[in-house]
Design an enzyme around this catalytic site. Structure first.
Site, PDB file in Angstrom:
ATOM      1  N   LYS A 114      14.981 -45.309 -33.736  1.00 46.63           N
ATOM      2  CA  LYS A 114      15.049 -46.569 -33.207  1.00 46.63           C
ATOM      3  C   LYS A 114      15.352 -46.534 -31.651  1.00 46.63           C
ATOM      4  O   LYS A 114      14.992 -47.209 -30.859  1.00 46.63           O
ATOM      5  CB  LYS A 114      15.743 -47.497 -33.756  1.00 46.63           C
ATOM      6  CG  LYS A 114      15.038 -47.993 -35.209  1.00 46.63           C
ATOM      7  CD  LYS A 114      15.800 -49.468 -35.717  1.00 46.63           C
ATOM      8  CE  LYS A 114      14.821 -49.566 -37.114  1.00 46.63           C
ATOM      9  NZ  LYS A 114      15.447 -50.584 -37.742  1.00 46.63           N
ATOM     10  N   LYS A 192       2.039 -52.456 -45.404  1.00 48.19           N
ATOM     11  CA  LYS A 192       3.285 -53.192 -45.855  1.00 48.19           C
ATOM     12  C   LYS A 192       3.368 -54.598 -45.118  1.00 48.19           C
ATOM     13  O   LYS A 192       3.332 -54.429 -44.010  1.00 48.19           O
ATOM     14  CB  LYS A 192       4.395 -52.021 -45.646  1.00 48.19           C
ATOM     15  CG  LYS A 192       5.775 -52.736 -45.809  1.00 48.19           C
ATOM     16  CD  LYS A 192       6.745 -52.024 -45.606  1.00 48.19           C
ATOM     17  CE  LYS A 192       8.158 -52.590 -45.669  1.00 48.19           C
ATOM     18  NZ  LYS A 192       9.360 -51.798 -45.612  1.00 48.19           N
ATOM     19  N   LYS A 195       6.707 -58.564 -40.480  1.00 50.36           N
ATOM     20  CA  LYS A 195       6.600 -59.352 -39.449  1.00 50.36           C
ATOM     21  C   LYS A 195       5.889 -58.820 -38.113  1.00 50.36           C
ATOM     22  O   LYS A 195       5.211 -59.444 -37.285  1.00 50.36           O
ATOM     23  CB  LYS A 195       8.034 -60.049 -39.172  1.00 50.36           C
ATOM     24  CG  LYS A 195       7.985 -61.281 -38.054  1.00 50.36           C
ATOM     25  CD  LYS A 195       9.348 -62.012 -38.092  1.00 50.36           C
ATOM     26  CE  LYS A 195       8.703 -63.354 -37.458  1.00 50.36           C
ATOM     27  NZ  LYS A 195      10.248 -63.819 -36.864  1.00 50.36           N
TER      28      LYS A 195
END
Ligand code: TRP
Length: 327
Positions: A114, A192, A195
Site C-alpha cells: 500500500k 469482488k 467501494k
C-alpha cells in the site's frame, strides 16, 4: 466464569454494502450472544489514508453505526464505539512503539503494497498494524473476526503480545483470527464487491436503486440472448442467488442452463430476493437515521464500557512495566 473476549474493527467508510454485511457483520451479530464483544470504528486508522479529507469522518462514522445497528448488532450486548473516544488505545500504542523493532513493521505485506500503490509514507502508516495490535490487546481479546487479508496483522499482534509478556509480565493473551467463512460477494461488475470498484449494493439503497443496479449486472458472457444456454456456476447473478434466494435455487440453475430462463427475468427474481432479505434492515435503518441521538448514545455508552476494560488493562500494563508513580 468470565466470557472470552472478541474485538472487531472496521474503518469508517460510510454506508456498508452487501459484501461488508455478508462477510463481516452477520458473523459479528452471531458472536455477540456468546462473547464479551467490542466493535470498534477505527477512525484513527482511517486517517492513515485520508488525513487530508477529515470533513467526511463524522458522517461516515454515523452511517456505519446505523448499519451496524440495523443489521442486528445490539448496543447492549456489544460495546459499539469509536476508537478515538478511548484514548487508552493511543497510550498502549505508544508503549508498544518503544519495544517493537521497525523491521517487524516494514515486513508486514500490506505496508509494502500500500505504501507504493497509495503513495503513503507517514510514520503513522508504518505504525498502522501496531495501532491495530493495541486495539486488540487493550481488551485482552481472545478472538478477532477478520478476513484473510488481515491474518498478517493478527500474527503481528501475537508477536507483540509475546514480546511484551516476555519482557515484563504475562498481561496479554495471544489472540486468534476467527476467519469468516463465506463465499465472496460479487459486485455488479462481477469483481469482488468493493467501494473502490463502484460496483456495490448498499444496505441503504432503496429497492428501486437496487433494481436499477442489478439490471446492469454482468452475467455469463456466453449467454447473449434469451434461449442461449447459460452457465450459472460462473454467473455473478447466480452467485447472489445462492446467498439470497432460498427456495427455487435449483430451478433457476436448471432453467438457465436449458436457456428457458432469460437474464432479465432472472435479475428481476434476484431483485425481489435481495429486497425481501434487506427489508427489515432498511426499515430499521430509516428509523435510526430519523433519531440520530439514539445512535450517538449507543456510541457514547459503548465507549464508556470499552474504556472501563481498557483502563483495567492499562493499569496492568503500567504496573507490569513499573510505570506507577502514585506514591
Ligand atoms: N485493519 C483492519 C481492516 O482494514 C481494520 C482494523 C483496525 C481492525 N483495527 C482493528 C480489525 C482491530 C480488527 C481488529 O479491515
Amino acid at each position: 466464569m468470565a466470557r472470552e473476549v472478541v474485538l472487531s474493527g472496521m474503518q469508517p467508510t460510510g454506508k456498508l454494502h452487501l459484501g461488508n454485511y455478508e462477510g463481516a457483520l452477520k458473523n459479528w451479530v452471531s458472536l455477540q450472544d456468546d462473547y464479551d464483544m467490542y466493535c470498534c470504528i477505527v477512525d484513527w486508522h482511517a486517517l492513515t489514508s485520508m488525513f487530508n479529507e477529515t470533513e467526511q469522518m463524522k458522517a461516515s462514522i454515523f452511517e456505519m453505526a446505523v448499519d451496524y445497528l440495523a443489521s442486528g448488532l445490539d448496543g447492549e450486548k456489544c460495546a459499539i464505539f469509536v476508537q478515538s473516544q478511548v484514548k487508552e488505545h493511543a497510550e498502549l500504542y505508544l508503549l508498544f512503539s518503544m519495544i517493537i523493532p521497525i523491521p517487524w513493521l516494514e515486513r508486514v505485506p500490506s505496508y509494502k503494497e500500500k505504501s507504493k500503490s497509495l503513495g503513503l509514507d507517514s510514520y503513522g502508516f508504518l505504525g498502522y498494524p501496531l495501532l491495530q495490535a493495541a486495539d486488540i490487546l487493550i481488551y485482552r481479546a481472545n478472538y478477532v473476526p477478520v478476513g484473510k487479508d488481515q491474518v498478517a496483522h493478527i500474527e503481528l499482534t501475537r508477536e507483540v503480545a509475546r514480546r511484551f509478556n516476555g519482557f515484563y509480565q504475562e498481561v496479554f493473551p495471544e489472540p486468534q483470527a476467527k476467519l469468516t467463512k463465506f463465499a465472496e460477494v460479487p459486485g455488479t461488475d462481477g469483481r469482488k464487491m468493493s467501494k473502490s470498484y463502484e460496483n456495490i449494493i448498499s444496505l441503504a439503497d432503496t429497492p428501486e436503486e437496487t433494481a436499477a443496479k442489478l439490471k446492469t449486472m454482468f452475467t455469463d458472457p456466453e449467454k447473449l440472448r434469451m434461449g442461449d444456454p447459460g452457465h450459472p456456476e460462473i454467473c455473478p447473478v447466480y452467485a447472489l442467488h445462492k446467498i439470497y434466494t432460498g427456495e427455487g435455487l435449483e430451478k433457476i440453475a436448471e432453467t438457465c442452463r436449458s436457456g428457458e430462463l432469460g437474464c432479465v427475468a432472472d435479475k428481476k427474481h434476484l431483485t425481489e430476493s435481495i429486497n425481501d432479505a434487506l427489508a427489515p434492515v432498511r426499515s430499521m435503518r430509516a428509523e435510526l437515521v430519523g433519531h440520530p441521538d439514539v445512535v450517538w448514545d449507543v456510541l457514547n455508552d459503548g465507549a464508556k464500557r470499552a474504556r472501563d476494560r481498557a483502563q483495567e488493562t492499562m493499569d496492568m500494563v503500567r504496573s507490569a512495566m513499573g510505570l506507577t508513580y502514585d506514591s
